[in-house]
Scaffold this motif. Sequence first.
Motif, PDB file in Angstrom:
ATOM      1  N   GLN A 118       3.121 -11.185   7.624  1.00 45.23           N
ATOM      2  CA  GLN A 118       4.224 -10.287   7.306  1.00 45.23           C
ATOM      3  C   GLN A 118       4.600  -9.364   8.467  1.00 45.23           C
ATOM      4  O   GLN A 118       4.504  -8.139   8.391  1.00 45.23           O
ATOM      5  N   VAL A 119       5.041  -9.984   9.538  1.00 47.94           N
ATOM      6  CA  VAL A 119       5.650  -9.278  10.664  1.00 47.94           C
ATOM      7  C   VAL A 119       6.818 -10.131  11.134  1.00 47.94           C
ATOM      8  O   VAL A 119       6.655 -11.323  11.407  1.00 47.94           O
ATOM      9  N   THR A 120       8.008  -9.542  11.179  1.00 50.95           N
ATOM     10  CA  THR A 120       9.234 -10.276  11.481  1.00 50.95           C
ATOM     11  C   THR A 120       9.581 -10.173  12.954  1.00 50.95           C
ATOM     12  O   THR A 120       9.596  -9.072  13.519  1.00 50.95           O
ATOM     13  N   LEU A 121       9.882 -11.307  13.583  1.00 52.22           N
ATOM     14  CA  LEU A 121      10.403 -11.318  14.941  1.00 52.22           C
ATOM     15  C   LEU A 121      11.908 -11.096  14.862  1.00 52.22           C
ATOM     16  O   LEU A 121      12.626 -11.887  14.246  1.00 52.22           O
ATOM     17  N   CYS A 122      12.382  -9.996  15.452  1.00 56.51           N
ATOM     18  CA  CYS A 122      13.798  -9.626  15.404  1.00 56.51           C
ATOM     19  C   CYS A 122      14.411  -9.821  16.781  1.00 56.51           C
ATOM     20  O   CYS A 122      13.983  -9.180  17.744  1.00 56.51           O
ATOM     21  N   ARG A 139       7.096 -21.335  17.632  1.00 56.89           N
ATOM     22  CA  ARG A 139       5.907 -20.586  18.043  1.00 56.89           C
ATOM     23  C   ARG A 139       5.558 -19.430  17.107  1.00 56.89           C
ATOM     24  O   ARG A 139       4.385 -19.087  16.976  1.00 56.89           O
ATOM     25  N   TRP A 140       6.559 -18.809  16.510  1.00 58.91           N
ATOM     26  CA  TRP A 140       6.318 -17.616  15.702  1.00 58.91           C
ATOM     27  C   TRP A 140       5.955 -18.027  14.281  1.00 58.91           C
ATOM     28  O   TRP A 140       6.720 -18.722  13.606  1.00 58.91           O
ATOM     29  N   GLU A 141       4.800 -17.571  13.783  1.00 54.29           N
ATOM     30  CA  GLU A 141       4.328 -17.978  12.467  1.00 54.29           C
ATOM     31  C   GLU A 141       5.003 -17.218  11.336  1.00 54.29           C
ATOM     32  O   GLU A 141       5.038 -17.690  10.199  1.00 54.29           O
ATOM     33  N   GLY A 142       5.508 -16.027  11.604  1.00 57.79           N
ATOM     34  CA  GLY A 142       6.106 -15.204  10.570  1.00 57.79           C
ATOM     35  C   GLY A 142       7.600 -15.447  10.431  1.00 57.79           C
ATOM     36  O   GLY A 142       8.175 -16.337  11.068  1.00 57.79           O
ATOM     37  N   PRO A 143       8.285 -14.640   9.609  1.00 54.99           N
ATOM     38  CA  PRO A 143       9.737 -14.749   9.484  1.00 54.99           C
ATOM     39  C   PRO A 143      10.441 -14.290  10.752  1.00 54.99           C
ATOM     40  O   PRO A 143       9.883 -13.530  11.553  1.00 54.99           O
ATOM     41  N   LEU A 144      11.674 -14.757  10.945  1.00 53.07           N
ATOM     42  CA  LEU A 144      12.487 -14.382  12.103  1.00 53.07           C
ATOM     43  C   LEU A 144      13.869 -13.948  11.626  1.00 53.07           C
ATOM     44  O   LEU A 144      14.396 -14.495  10.649  1.00 53.07           O
ATOM     45  N   THR A 145      14.467 -13.000  12.329  1.00 56.06           N
ATOM     46  CA  THR A 145      15.846 -12.626  12.066  1.00 56.06           C
ATOM     47  C   THR A 145      16.601 -12.576  13.388  1.00 56.06           C
ATOM     48  O   THR A 145      16.101 -12.036  14.381  1.00 56.06           O
ATOM     49  N   LEU A 146      17.781 -13.188  13.407  1.00 55.60           N
ATOM     50  CA  LEU A 146      18.575 -13.346  14.622  1.00 55.60           C
ATOM     51  C   LEU A 146      19.974 -12.788  14.399  1.00 55.60           C
ATOM     52  O   LEU A 146      20.660 -13.178  13.444  1.00 55.60           O
ATOM     53  N   ALA A 147      20.403 -11.870  15.243  1.00 49.51           N
ATOM     54  CA  ALA A 147      21.766 -11.353  15.230  1.00 49.51           C
ATOM     55  C   ALA A 147      22.530 -11.967  16.397  1.00 49.51           C
ATOM     56  O   ALA A 147      22.080 -11.884  17.543  1.00 49.51           O
ATOM     57  N   ILE A 148      23.677 -12.591  16.115  1.00 49.44           N
ATOM     58  CA  ILE A 148      24.454 -13.285  17.147  1.00 49.44           C
ATOM     59  C   ILE A 148      25.825 -12.635  17.283  1.00 49.44           C
ATOM     60  O   ILE A 148      26.520 -12.398  16.286  1.00 49.44           O
ATOM     61  N   PHE A 149      26.233 -12.361  18.518  1.00 40.73           N
ATOM     62  CA  PHE A 149      27.549 -11.807  18.790  1.00 40.73           C
ATOM     63  C   PHE A 149      28.559 -12.949  18.815  1.00 40.73           C
ATOM     64  O   PHE A 149      28.510 -13.811  19.693  1.00 40.73           O
ATOM     65  N   THR A 150      29.475 -12.981  17.841  1.00 48.15           N
ATOM     66  CA  THR A 150      30.374 -14.124  17.667  1.00 48.15           C
ATOM     67  C   THR A 150      31.824 -13.671  17.486  1.00 48.15           C
ATOM     68  O   THR A 150      32.393 -13.802  16.398  1.00 48.15           O
ATOM     69  N   PRO A 151      32.464 -13.154  18.513  1.00 48.68           N
ATOM     70  CA  PRO A 151      33.878 -12.819  18.379  1.00 48.68           C
ATOM     71  C   PRO A 151      34.729 -14.082  18.240  1.00 48.68           C
ATOM     72  O   PRO A 151      34.597 -15.033  19.015  1.00 48.68           O
ATOM     73  N   GLY A 152      35.569 -14.130  17.231  1.00 44.83           N
ATOM     74  CA  GLY A 152      36.498 -15.239  17.070  1.00 44.83           C
ATOM     75  C   GLY A 152      35.843 -16.596  17.032  1.00 44.83           C
ATOM     76  O   GLY A 152      34.900 -16.848  16.272  1.00 44.83           O
TER      77      GLY A 152
END
Length: 308
Positions: A118-122, A139-152
């Motif tokens: 229970q440690v998230t890779l952000c 490689r990361w065993e825990g949950p991951l969250t990804l923010a992507i910059f997507t104009p248009g």
Amino acid sequence: FELFHVLTSGVRLKSVSGVVHPCAVSIQNGDTDALIKRTQPSPQQDGQPEAFVFSAGMHMAGLQPRNKSHCTWHYGLPDVLSYPASKITWSPEIGEKSPYRVLPFILRGAEEQDKLPQVTLCTHATADQAYGILELAQRWEGPLTLAIFTPGLDAGIAVALLDRACRCEPEMYKVAVHLIFPAGRPPALGQPQRSQGDCAASDLQRGDRETERRQRDMAYPINVARNVARTLANTTRVLVTDIELLPSERLASGFMHYIRGRPPKTGIVFVVPAFEIESNEQPPKTKKELLLATKTGVAVYFHRYSFK
């Protein structure tokens, strides 16, 4: 609740041949180490073959994407993008006054994530960097969250890369993804990008690919992206990092073992130092490999020769 951020000293790196260069972090027996790729390969002699340069997914060359996705898509994705205005939120810094908007959870991690460390890779990325999440998920065993910059239309680039990753890598089930965009440039898919490439995704990671962000000379809101990824994590423990940073194997479980039995505290920060290695070298997978690389001089502390 116990809350802490595991930070790195990494920065956004420019790419070589249109690919990103990762790093590795390692924790064993309470020690922490990290490694990050350098942006320039070693010089080559005329007439010699081009040097090996690490790129996301290159080890999966020749493997074909499956028809079934390992991800849970929302808003009609990956084929169409349709969402009500009520789903759009503001970026977390200044609320309604922010010039950026967020479409959260276009991908949502599977429910069985509660069985993971229970440690998230952000992390965060521009649209053309999105395939780096495949390496992190492996490689990361825990949950991951990804923010992507997507104009248009950059959203279409990101979705094409994520769709390939979701059909190639089973560990993508752990990943949640959020789109960030300027208020006046909402995400759009444009024409479908259904190429027949393999799981290395070299057809989608072309270095000459023109993004709307570059065409319009848009600044990349790196702190907004970091904060979106962090605030939308579903665990109180987070590792905030850049997509170029590649964690060592078993880092998440090693860290959870390291803090086991400690009394809960709020606001604790664990700092993870970063290392760098030439882009024509394979990134270490374990602390043992990293220590060997530092001993031989292949790996050095990040920015050792840039800042003193």
